[in-house]
Design an enzyme around this catalytic site. Sequence first.
Site, PDB file in Angstrom:
ATOM      1  N   HIS A  38       2.830  61.130  73.114  1.00  0.00           N
ATOM      2  CA  HIS A  38       1.820  61.502  74.092  1.00  0.00           C
ATOM      3  C   HIS A  38       2.010  62.974  74.374  1.00  0.00           C
ATOM      4  CE1 HIS A  38      -0.867  60.815  77.610  1.00  0.00           C
ATOM      5  NE2 HIS A  38      -0.279  61.925  77.984  1.00  0.00           N
ATOM      6  N   CYS A  39       1.007  63.753  74.126  1.00  0.00           N
ATOM      7  CA  CYS A  39       1.128  65.187  74.281  1.00  0.00           C
ATOM      8  C   CYS A  39       0.410  65.641  75.550  1.00  0.00           C
ATOM      9  CB  CYS A  39       0.532  65.893  73.073  1.00  0.00           C
ATOM     10  SG  CYS A  39       0.825  67.670  73.082  1.00  0.00           S
ATOM     11  N   PRO A  40       1.145  66.076  76.552  1.00  0.00           N
ATOM     12  CA  PRO A  40       0.462  66.545  77.761  1.00  0.00           C
ATOM     13  C   PRO A  40      -0.323  67.820  77.523  1.00  0.00           C
ATOM     14  CG  PRO A  40       2.855  66.695  78.011  1.00  0.00           C
ATOM     15  CD  PRO A  40       2.594  66.119  76.681  1.00  0.00           C
TER      16      PRO A  40
ATOM     17  N   GLY B  44      -3.456  66.690  76.516  1.00  0.00           N
ATOM     18  CA  GLY B  44      -3.986  65.738  77.482  1.00  0.00           C
ATOM     19  C   GLY B  44      -4.384  64.412  76.882  1.00  0.00           C
TER      20      GLY B  44
END
Lengths: 508, 143
Positions: free
Chosen positions: A191-193, A196
């Site tokens: 999950h890549c912040p 997003g």
Amino acid sequence: MHLGVSESMRECEYSQISTRSSTPMETPYKKKTPKKKKWESFPGRNKFYCDGRIMMAKQTGVFYLTLVLILVTCGLFFTFDCPFLALQLTPVIPVIGGVLFMFVMGTLLRTSFTDPGVLPRATPDEAADLERQIDVANGSTGYRPPPRTKEVVINGQTVKLKYCFTCKIFRPPRASHCSLCDNCVERFDHHCPWVGNCVGRRNYRFFYMFILSLSFLTIFIFAFVITHIILRSHQSGFLNALKDSPASVLEVVVCFFSVWSIVGLSGFHTYLISSNQTTNEDIKGSWSSKRGKDNYNPYSHGNIFTNCCAALCGPLPPSLIDRRGFIQSDAPQLAPPTNGITMYGATQSQQSHMCDQDQCIQSTKFVLQAAATPLLQQQSSEPVILTASPENGGTLPGRTSLTLGGPCTSLPLGQPTPPTSTPSLSCHEATDMLPIHAHSHNHSHPLQEPVAHHHFLTPEEVPSPPGMLPCGSPLGHSHTMQAGFYNPASQDSLHEDSVRGLVKLSSV
Amino acid sequence: MAETHSLQDMRQQAAVAAKVFIQRDYTNGTVCQFQTKFPSEMETRIDKQQFEETVRTLNNLYAEAEKLGSQSYIEGCLACLTAYTVFLCMETHYEKVLKKIAKYIQEQNDKIYAPRGLLLTDPIERGLRVIEVTIFEDRSLTR
């Protein structure tokens, strides 16, 4: 009585086939309520825009930071450095810069807005069927062993498929449940912040091209800003050059810190693509030869070229969650909550096109039920079958209605984890699992305290060299799954921390 | 209309007796394949060979959708070069095959399954997790 039944059946049938929304008891003249689209009651923690066309994670603060960084840096470059460079060197420089910039923005938006490959949650029928199979496999109705896994041999390697308690499915190989988005994602990478969103099967290539093109763009801007300053220094001295072009200093600083992290990340993902692994698998060392002599990656195509082509140019599967389809939510509005019908209604809230057929089924069932028989029992057994048909024998009555009756009331609202899910499930995992249904409200932090100290990376470091980021990427998800069952309590802390836009490192 | 008539006939007589789920077969990796094992609940309704043939055809169609061949590479490269805007005008190979699959399933339902009181649900509506077979109780037989 019989005539009346068939009359109403016929009436229902025609009305069912012609319209798509009326329930059996509603008259065809009743005003249709506006239908909701599926994205509006999507069970995961995602945000939807443009009527379901755009899908992002819940916390998008860091994504906006990414956008701002890129836009500001490029804006400054084009405004302050390009005029000088175009005159002194060649106008091709701004053109190439422009193309790179467009490509970066395009791939970033594509990564952020695309469904990463979310697996829709199981319909209640499926979940019940799986439960039944697990019961049969275990051979007991009381104590249930905690890890629900299935082993499968893929190309000679034994792979364990884990059961996801939230989505009520056995996860396909390489899929993982993202705690931040609360979805199972196919070929889950991380999950890549910064974008997003989760990075999974459907948007991995866009993510890779984003970081690759961003590396080129960063190096490009860095190189030409330095060139610009050097050329100006030749003309008017170093300090004057800096004074004349202060924006360049800012650009150099941003690019300098970005280059290490982004180029490092690109290199890491190039390695992952060429060996056909996900970040998840690489961190866990699933296919590392250190685990055993015979351990190899069963998904690899054998050579680097094929692996790269498959990852980047392979067929793009369509989204499995039908975001913009309409929910067929007629059955739940029925007043008499006979388990059979509400179950089908609940089922339908997750389907797209079964409407006509299922509505007819429902109408038929409803009428038959109404007309027929006290044989139907509301809560205890046989919700699925209307009448116990002798030839079906004992297969059906085995299903407990508790499995089905529970989800009926809440599922139509689109909630995935009904409060009265299989009692055996909640009984067994009582201590840990009971909060699963209220996990979004749960604020305990059992796992997070020891891990928390690793988290605080500055923004520049976060998309960091391979050693760092990959640890954070799966965001404790694969980690929690390794515990053998779903630990809901950790999700909330992860969720909270993500609000601050920090990448969590999971102690693997 | 023929479809609705046969399905209507079925529904006039029958109620849903059971649902059987054909799970995915992962022995070849993450490619979409379904198990060809014949479920026991359907033994009374349909021939084993017939059902396995249906599932095998579906498996072949899904394999075709996910095949890595020159066509998919060309499509991928073209898409990349046009910044994926090409998919605004044309559909992906995968989507084309999914449409083929939907047609095949409908045709199978009409010709083979509906007359036997069975209904296949397109797996795409279940997230490609299962093939859901609805078994209708055949009231005419119980009389």
